[in-house]
Design a protein around this motif. Structure first.
Motif, PDB file in Angstrom:
ATOM      1  N   PRO A 455      68.170  28.239  -5.225  1.00  0.00           N
ATOM      2  CA  PRO A 455      67.645  28.514  -6.569  1.00  0.00           C
ATOM      3  C   PRO A 455      68.416  27.786  -7.658  1.00  0.00           C
ATOM      4  CG  PRO A 455      68.827  30.412  -5.713  1.00  0.00           C
ATOM      5  CD  PRO A 455      68.731  29.443  -4.595  1.00  0.00           C
ATOM      6  N   GLN A 456      67.699  27.506  -8.720  1.00  0.00           N
ATOM      7  CA  GLN A 456      68.306  26.869  -9.891  1.00  0.00           C
ATOM      8  C   GLN A 456      69.281  27.848 -10.538  1.00  0.00           C
ATOM      9  OE1 GLN A 456      65.387  26.004 -12.861  1.00  0.00           O
ATOM     10  NE2 GLN A 456      66.827  25.005 -14.243  1.00  0.00           N
ATOM     11  N   LYS A 457      70.523  27.415 -10.767  1.00  0.00           N
ATOM     12  CA  LYS A 457      71.548  28.288 -11.358  1.00  0.00           C
ATOM     13  C   LYS A 457      71.623  28.024 -12.858  1.00  0.00           C
ATOM     14  CE  LYS A 457      74.825  31.348 -10.664  1.00  0.00           C
ATOM     15  NZ  LYS A 457      75.878  31.242  -9.682  1.00  0.00           N
ATOM     16  N   LEU A 458      71.467  29.088 -13.644  1.00  0.00           N
ATOM     17  CA  LEU A 458      71.463  28.967 -15.097  1.00  0.00           C
ATOM     18  C   LEU A 458      72.528  29.886 -15.683  1.00  0.00           C
ATOM     19  CD1 LEU A 458      67.595  29.204 -15.441  1.00  0.00           C
ATOM     20  CD2 LEU A 458      68.921  27.133 -15.742  1.00  0.00           C
ATOM     21  N   THR A 632      56.406  38.114 -10.350  1.00  0.00           N
ATOM     22  CA  THR A 632      57.833  37.850 -10.148  1.00  0.00           C
ATOM     23  C   THR A 632      58.503  39.065  -9.499  1.00  0.00           C
ATOM     24  OG1 THR A 632      58.058  36.256 -11.937  1.00  0.00           O
ATOM     25  CG2 THR A 632      60.022  37.516 -11.376  1.00  0.00           C
ATOM     26  N   ARG A 633      59.443  38.763  -8.598  1.00  0.00           N
ATOM     27  CA  ARG A 633      60.233  39.830  -7.970  1.00  0.00           C
ATOM     28  C   ARG A 633      61.707  39.519  -8.224  1.00  0.00           C
ATOM     29  NH1 ARG A 633      57.554  43.194  -5.161  1.00  0.00           N
ATOM     30  NH2 ARG A 633      59.135  43.839  -3.673  1.00  0.00           N
ATOM     31  N   THR A 634      62.423  40.519  -8.736  1.00  0.00           N
ATOM     32  CA  THR A 634      63.756  40.306  -9.287  1.00  0.00           C
ATOM     33  C   THR A 634      64.790  41.193  -8.614  1.00  0.00           C
ATOM     34  OG1 THR A 634      62.763  39.839 -11.438  1.00  0.00           O
ATOM     35  CG2 THR A 634      65.109  40.380 -11.429  1.00  0.00           C
ATOM     36  N   CYS A 713      62.624  36.859  -3.207  1.00  0.00           N
ATOM     37  CA  CYS A 713      62.616  37.036  -4.656  1.00  0.00           C
ATOM     38  C   CYS A 713      62.648  35.668  -5.314  1.00  0.00           C
ATOM     39  CB  CYS A 713      63.838  37.832  -5.101  1.00  0.00           C
ATOM     40  SG  CYS A 713      63.813  39.513  -4.500  1.00  0.00           S
ATOM     41  N   ASN A 714      62.101  35.616  -6.499  1.00  0.00           N
ATOM     42  CA  ASN A 714      62.142  34.347  -7.218  1.00  0.00           C
ATOM     43  C   ASN A 714      63.011  34.438  -8.474  1.00  0.00           C
ATOM     44  OD1 ASN A 714      59.989  36.085  -8.086  1.00  0.00           O
ATOM     45  ND2 ASN A 714      59.338  34.478  -9.471  1.00  0.00           N
ATOM     46  N   GLY A 735      67.646  34.944  -3.775  1.00  0.00           N
ATOM     47  CA  GLY A 735      66.445  34.308  -4.321  1.00  0.00           C
ATOM     48  C   GLY A 735      65.992  33.199  -3.399  1.00  0.00           C
ATOM     49  N   ARG A 736      65.027  33.518  -2.527  1.00  0.00           N
ATOM     50  CA  ARG A 736      64.654  32.577  -1.475  1.00  0.00           C
ATOM     51  C   ARG A 736      63.322  31.891  -1.735  1.00  0.00           C
ATOM     52  NH1 ARG A 736      65.918  36.465   3.711  1.00  0.00           N
ATOM     53  NH2 ARG A 736      67.982  37.104   3.071  1.00  0.00           N
ATOM     54  N   ALA A 737      62.500  32.447  -2.613  1.00  0.00           N
ATOM     55  CA  ALA A 737      61.186  31.861  -2.842  1.00  0.00           C
ATOM     56  C   ALA A 737      61.330  30.516  -3.553  1.00  0.00           C
ATOM     57  CB  ALA A 737      60.335  32.819  -3.685  1.00  0.00           C
ATOM     58  N   ARG A 738      60.419  29.602  -3.256  1.00  0.00           N
ATOM     59  CA  ARG A 738      60.456  28.291  -3.910  1.00  0.00           C
ATOM     60  C   ARG A 738      60.262  28.480  -5.406  1.00  0.00           C
ATOM     61  NH1 ARG A 738      61.167  23.616  -1.939  1.00  0.00           N
ATOM     62  NH2 ARG A 738      61.126  24.510   0.146  1.00  0.00           N
TER      63      ARG A 738
END
Length: 943
Positions: A455-458, A632-634, A713-714, A735-738
C-alpha cells in the motif's frame, strides 16, 4: 457396454437429465447417432427445453447396440466440459451431484431477485469454470442482444444444470468480489450437508452468509491458482495448485533444510506451510510416520491456524489436533501429541511439557514450524524451546532432531544502525532457530507483485489544540493531588522519601508520567517506619493519590487523541466506582475536588470550539476515502484500549460518518484499567469484520497487527501509532487490496521521523538478507555454529550460578496497607507452581468474593477471589481454591511486600521464581489437623 452399465445408466438417468444439455455433445456422438436423430433431439430442446431433450437423448442412447458407444459417451461428456457428470457415471457415485440439489432449490427460489440485481457480465469471468464454454458464449450473447436481465436468467438456468461441486461457493465469492447485495441472500455454509431454506417473506431470514475459515492467507484472495474458495479444501486427489513464488518459498524446506521464510503479509505463508507439511509427511517410507508441531503465539492466531490445518489435512487422512492455554488444564498433552500427526500449539504448552517431562524430548517431532518466528529472542517461549533443541544438538545427543521452519513477514534488525549490524542481528536469529537458509521470493517477483500489493504510505502531520482548557483544569486537579501526596512527607519532617516525593520535570498526560506513578507505587510498597500503623497509613494514602493521578493522566491522553467528552466520561465512571467502594476520607476529599470542577469540565467538553483538530483530520480522511469508494474497508490502529472505545463512540455519534459501522478488536490481557476482550469476543469481532459488509471499519490495538487474518482492506490508518520495523511491516500488510493506502496520522513530528527511520531499517533488512543469501552455505553454517556455541557457553555459565536459598524467615505484608499477612515458614508449594498458606490465623487476614470465572483444571477448582480483610484496603491477594479435598488460599507474590524479620529490609517480587526463600512442598498430612478443626467448627455451627 456391459448389461450392468446399461442398467446403471438407466437407474441414474434422472440425475443425467437434470444436468445434461445434449445439444452440447451431439457433435461428439456422430459415429452412433443418425442425422435425423440429432435433429429430433435439437427440436425437442427448442420446443420443450434441455431436460426433455436429455430424456430423449438417453432413450436413444440406451437402445444403441453398436460397440464402444458407452466409452464414446463418456469421452463426449469430458470433451464438452461435463467433468462432474463424467466422474459420477464412471464411478456410479452421484453423491456430490445429489448434494448440489439443495443449492439448486435455493437458486430457483431466489431467481427473481437474482435476475433483477445481477450483472451477468461482471461475475461471468469468476464463475466460467463452473459452466460449459458454450453456455458462457450464450450468456454473453443474450446479455448483449436481449439485455442484462435476460442474460442473468440464462445464467441461472445454466447454474441450475452445473455439475461442478464448487459452483455454489464460487458463485458466493464472485458475488462478494463484485460486492453484490445478492451475496447476502446466497447462503453457502462451511461443509454444508443441509441448507436450511425459508421463504424470503420469513421474518427470521434476514441474512445468509458464508463462514470463512480463520486463515492468514485464505485462498479466496487468489493466493493459490485453485478455483476453490478457502472454506473448501479439495480432496486428496485434487490438491491445491500453488503459485510459482509459493513453490519457490517452500522448496528449501521441502529439501529438508532448516529455513526461515520471509515473505510479505498476505502472500500465502500459511499455504506455503501446508505445502511443506504435506511434502514432509509423504516422504516417510512404509512403517514410519512424521510428526509435525506448528506454533502460533497468539490465541486468535492459534485458532486460525488450527482450523486451516485441520481442514486441509484431515481430508488427506492425517490426524490434526491442538492445545492452547485455554484448554491445557483439561486435556492430556502427552496423548494428543502421541495420537496425532500434526499438533498446533501455543509455545508455552511445549515449554511446560518439556520442563515437567510430559514431553521427554523434541526428538518426538520430525518438523517444527514457528509462525511469526521473529519472536525467537530473549525469554520468549520460542527461544526456550530452541534452547532445549540447541542443548541437545550441541551436547552430542544421538537422538534425531526435528527440521525447523520459521515464518515471518519481517526478521527485523533490532537496534542496528548499519548493514553490518543488521546482518549480525539476522545471523543471531538464524542461530536461535538453527537455520542456515533465508528464503525470500527472488525468481518469481513479478508473479508475487501481481498478488501482493504494497500500500501507498502517506504521512499526515496535524495540529494539536492551540488552547486546551480541559487540560488546564485537569492539570490543576493533578497539581493539587500531587501537593497532597507531597504534604505527607512534609508532615513527617524527614528526608527518607525525598527522591520519592520529588515531583518535577514530568509532563501531565504522557507515558513518562505513567512510569513515574508506577515507580512511586513500587517504592511506596517497601517504605518502612518504626510505627507500623503510621507506615500503613502513609503507604495507603500514597497508593490512593497515585491511583487518582493515573486516572487523570489517562484522561489527558484520551483527550489529546479523542474528544474531551470521552475523557470526561472516563473520569466520571472512575469516580462513580470510587463512590461504590470503600470511599474513605482521602477518596471523599479527592472526589469532592473533582465534582467542584465537574460543571466547568462539562461546559468545556461540549463547546464546539474545543473540537480536536486530529479528529477533524481523521474525519476528513474517512469522508474522502468513503466518498471515492463507498465500499472501502478500514483498519484503524490506535495505542490504547481506552482510545479504541473513545473513537468507536466518536464515529457512532458523528453524523458525517454515518456510513461507518465500527467494530473493535483489543488484546485479552488485563491492564490496571480494564479487562481485555475474551477469545470468543475477539472471534466474534473478526467474524463480523470478515463476513458482514456493514462492519466496514475495525478499530484495533496491536493485537491485530501480527498474524491474525483480517479481510482484505484498502485503507489502513495508524492514529498516533508507531512501533519498530517489524510492527510497521505487519500493520502495513493489513491493507492488501490493490489501490490500498496506509496513513500515519500524528501531531508529533518525532513519530513521523521514527516511521521514516523504520522505512530505512526495512531497506537495511532487505539488503542484509540479500547479502546473506549470497554467502556460501558452508560459511553461513559455520557462522551460525559459532554463535550457537558462544550463546550456549553464556547460558551454561548463568545456569551454574544458582541463587542461594535464603532460609531466614520473612514476613509477607499487604502491598497496599502493609498489614501483616503471614511468614514464609507458613507457605507451601502445591504441585510446583501454586503457593498456599497453612497458618490457620491467615484465614482471618482475608475476605472472599465470588470469582468472576470459576473453573476446574486438574486437581484444582477456582472458587473465589481473596482480598485484604481491612475494609479500607481490600487489596487483591489471589484466589481461593479447592485442591482435591482441601479448601486453600492461593496467593500471588506481586500483591505483597517481603520484609526480613531480622533486618526489617523490605523487597518487592513480581514473580515467585525471583523470590529465593526455602520452598516447602505441600503435605496433605500437615493439613489434616486443620481440616478436622474446620469440620468441628462447621458441626458446632449446625448445632
Amino acid at each position: 457396454m456391459t448389461a450392468e452399465q446399461r442398467r446403471n445408466l438407466h437407474a441414474f438417468r434422472g440425475y443425467v437429465s437434470k444436468i445434461l444439455d445434449p445439444t452440447y455433445i451431439l457433435s461428439y456422438m456422430t459415429p452412433w447417432f443418425r442425422d435425423d436423430v440429432v435433429q429430433r433431439i435439437q427440436a425437442e430442446k427448442n420446443n420443450k427445453g434441455p431436460m426433455e431433450a436429455a430424456s430423449l437423448f438417453l432413450q436413444v442412447l440406451l437402445e444403441l447396440q453398436e460397440e464402444g458407444w458407452f466409452r464414446g459417451f463418456l469421452d463426449a461428456l469430458h470433451q464438452a466440459g461435463y467433468s462432474g457428470l463424467c466422474e459420477a457415471i464412471e464411478s456410479w457415485d452421484f453423491q456430490k451431484i445429489e448434494k448440489l440439489e439443495e443449492y439448486r432449490l435455493l437458486l430457483k427460489r431466489l431467481q427473481p431477485e437474482f435476475k433483477t440485481t445481477i450483472n451477468p457480465k461482471d461475475i461471468l469471468p469468476e464463475i466460467s469454470g463452473c459452466l460449459i464454454s458454450q453456455e458462457c458464449e450464450e450468456i454473453i450473447q443474450i446479455s448483449s442482444n436481449k439485455g442484462l436481465m435476460a442474460g442473468a436468467e440464462k445464467m441461472t438456468e445454466c447454474l441450475l444444470r452445473s455439475d461442478k461441486e464448487n459452483w455454489p461457493k464460487t458463485l458466493k465469492l464472485a458475488l462478494e468480489k463484485e460486492e453484490s447485495k445478492f451475496s447476502e441472500l446466497w447462503m453457502v455454509e462451511k461443509g454444508a450437508e443441509n441448507v436450511q431454506m425459508k421463504d424470503l417473506e420469513d421474518d427470521e431470514m434476514k441474512t445468509l452468509d458464508i463462514q470463512i475459515v480463520y486463515k492468514e492467507e485464505p485462498e479466496n484472495q487468489n493466493l493459490s491458482q485453485n478455483p476453490c474458495p478457502s472454506s473448501e479444501v479439495p480432496p486428496a486427489y485434487s490438491p491445491l495448485k500453488p503459485r510459482n513464488f509459493q513453490l519457490e518459498l517452500a522448496l528449501p524446506a521441502q529439501k529438508g533444510k532448516n529455513t526461515i521464510i520471509c515473505a510479505p503479509t498476505g502472500c500465502g505463508k500459511t499455504f506455503v506451510a501446508l505445502l511443506i507439511c504435506e511434502h514432509h509427511l509423504k516422504q516417510f517410507p512404509q512403517g514410519r510416520k512424521g510428526k509435525v508441531v506448528f506454533f502460533a503465539v497468539q490465541l486468535p492466531l492459534y485458532e486460525q491456524q488450527k482450523s486451516a490445518f485441520s481442514e486441509y489435512f484431515e481430508r488427506l487422512g492425517y490426524k490434526v489436533s491442538g492445545i492452547s492455554g485455554e484448554i491445557a488444564d483439561s486435556v492430556s498433552v502427552e496423548q494428543i501429541v502421541e495420537n496425532n500427526d500434526i499438533i498446533i500449539l501455543t509455545p508455552q504448552i511445549l515449554v511446560n511439557s518439556l520442563k515437567d517431562g510430559t514431553i521427554p524430548s523434541l526428538s518426538i517431532f520430525t518438523l517444527m514450524i514457528f509462525d511469526e518466528c521473529h519472536n525467537t529472542n530473549k525469554n520468549h517461549p520460542y527461544n526456550m524451546i530452541m534452547f532445549n533443541y540447541l542443548d541437545q544438538k550441541l551436547g552430542g545427543s544421538s537422538d534425531s532432531l526435528p527440521q525447523v521452519v520459521g515464518l515471518t513477514a519481517s526478521v527485523g534488525v533490532g537496534d542496528a544502525k548499519n548493514e553490518a549490524e543488521a546482518t549480525e542481528y539476522i545471523c543471531r536469529l538464524c542461530a536461535s532457530l538453527d537455520t542456515s537458509v533465508l528464503t525470500t521470493v527472488r525468481d518469481n517477483l513479478e508473479e508475487l507483485e501481481e498478488v501482493f500489493y504494497k500500500p501507498q504510505k502517506l504521512f499526515r502531520k496535524v495540529e494539536s489544540r492551540t488552547t486546551d482548557k480541559f487540560k488546564c483544569v485537569i492539570s490543576q486537579l493533578m497539581a493539587e493531588t500531587e501537593a497532597l501526596a507531597k504534604s505527607i512527607f512534609e508532615e513527617l519532617g524527614t528526608v527518607t522519601l525525598e527522591n520519592l516525593s520529588r515531583i518535577q520535570n514530568r509532563n501531565f498526560g504522557t507515558q513518562k508520567y505513567e512510569q513515574w506513578i508506577i515507580a512511586v507505587q513500587k517504592a511506596c510498597m517497601v517504605f518502612q517506619m518504626p510505627d507500623k500503623d503510621e507506615e500503613s497509613r502513609i503507604c495507603k494514602a500514597l497508593f490512593l493519590y497515585t491511583s487518582h493521578l493515573r486516572k487523570y493522566n489517562d484522561a489527558l491522553i484520551i483527550s489529546e487523541d479523542a474528544r474531551m467528552k470521552d475523557a470526561l466520561n472516563y473520569l466520571k465512571n472512575f469516580f462513580s466506582n470510587v463512590r461504590a467502594a470503600g470511599f474513605d476520607a482521602i477518596e471523599q476529599d479527592l472526589t469532592q475536588r473533582f465534582e467542584e470542577k465537574l460543571v466547568e469540565l462539562e461546559d468545556i467538553s461540549v463547546d464546539p470550539s474545543n473540537e480536536n483538530p486530529k479528529l477533524k483530520d481523521l474525519c476528513f480522511i474517512l469522508q474522502e476515502e468513503y466518498h471515492l469508494n463507498p465500499e472501502t474497508r478500514t483498519i484503524l490502529f490506535v495505542k490504547t484500549r481506552a482510545l479504541v472505545d473513545a473513537l468507536k463512540k466518536w464515529i457512532e455519534e458523528n453524523p458525517k460518518l454515518s456510513l461507518l459501522k465500527p467494530c473493535i478488536l483489543t488484546g485479552r490481557g488485563r491492564t490496571n484499567q480494564t479487562m481485555g476482550m475474551t477469545l470468543p469476543a475477539q472471534k466474534c469481532a473478526l467474524d463480523a469484520f470478515r463476513t458482514n459488509r456493514d462492519s466496514n471499519i475495525l478499530i484495533a490495538t496491536s493485537v491485530a497487527d501480527e498474524g491474525i487474518d483480517i479481510a482484505q482492506c484498502n485503507l489502513v490508518i495508524l492514529y498516533e501509532y508507531v512501533g519498530n520495523v517489524i510492527k510497521m511491516i505487519q500493520t502495513r500488510g493489513r491493507g492488501r487490496a490493490r489501490g490500498s493506502k496506509c496513513f500515519l496520522l500524528t501531531s508529533n513530528a518525532d513519530v513521523i521521523e521514527k516511521e521514516q527511520l523504520n522505512i530505512c531499517k526495512e531497506k537495511m533488512m532487505n539488503d542484509s538478507i540479500s547479502s546473506l543469501q549470497r554467502w556460501n552455505e558452508a560459511v553461513f553454517k559455520e557462522k551460525i555454529h559459532q554463535i550457537q556455541v558462544q550463546e550456549k557457553l553464556i547460558r551454561d555459565n548463568q545456569g551454574k550460578v544458582k541463587p542461594v536459598v535464603d532460609k531466614n524467615n520473612k514476613k509477607l505484608l499487604c502491598g497496599k496497607c502493609k498489614t501483616f499477612a503471614c511468614y514464609t515458614a507458613d507457605i507451601r508449594v502445591v504441585e510446583e507452581c501454586h503457593f498456599t498458606v497453612v497458618r490457620d490465623a491467615f484465614r482471618e487476614c482475608f475476605v472472599t468474593k465470588s470469582h468472576p470465572s470459576p473453573k476446574k483444571f486438574g486437581n484444582f477448582e477456582k472458587k473465589s477471589k481473596i482480598f485484604c480483610a481491612r475494609k479500607d484496603c481490600l487489596h487483591d491477594w489471589g484466589i481461593h481454591m479447592t485442591y482435591r479435598t482441601f479448601e486453600i488460599p492461593v496467593i500471588k507474590i506481586g500483591s505483597f511486600v517481603v520484609e526480613d524479620v531480622a533486618t526489617g529490609a523490605q523487597t518487592l517480587y513480581s514473580k515467585w521464581k525471583d523470590f529465593n526463600f526455602e520452598k516447602i512442598p505441600f503435605d496433605a498430612a500437615e493439613m489434616s489437623a486443620g481440616a478436622q478443626d474446620l469440620n468441628l467448627q462447621a458441626m458446632n455451627g449446625l448445632e
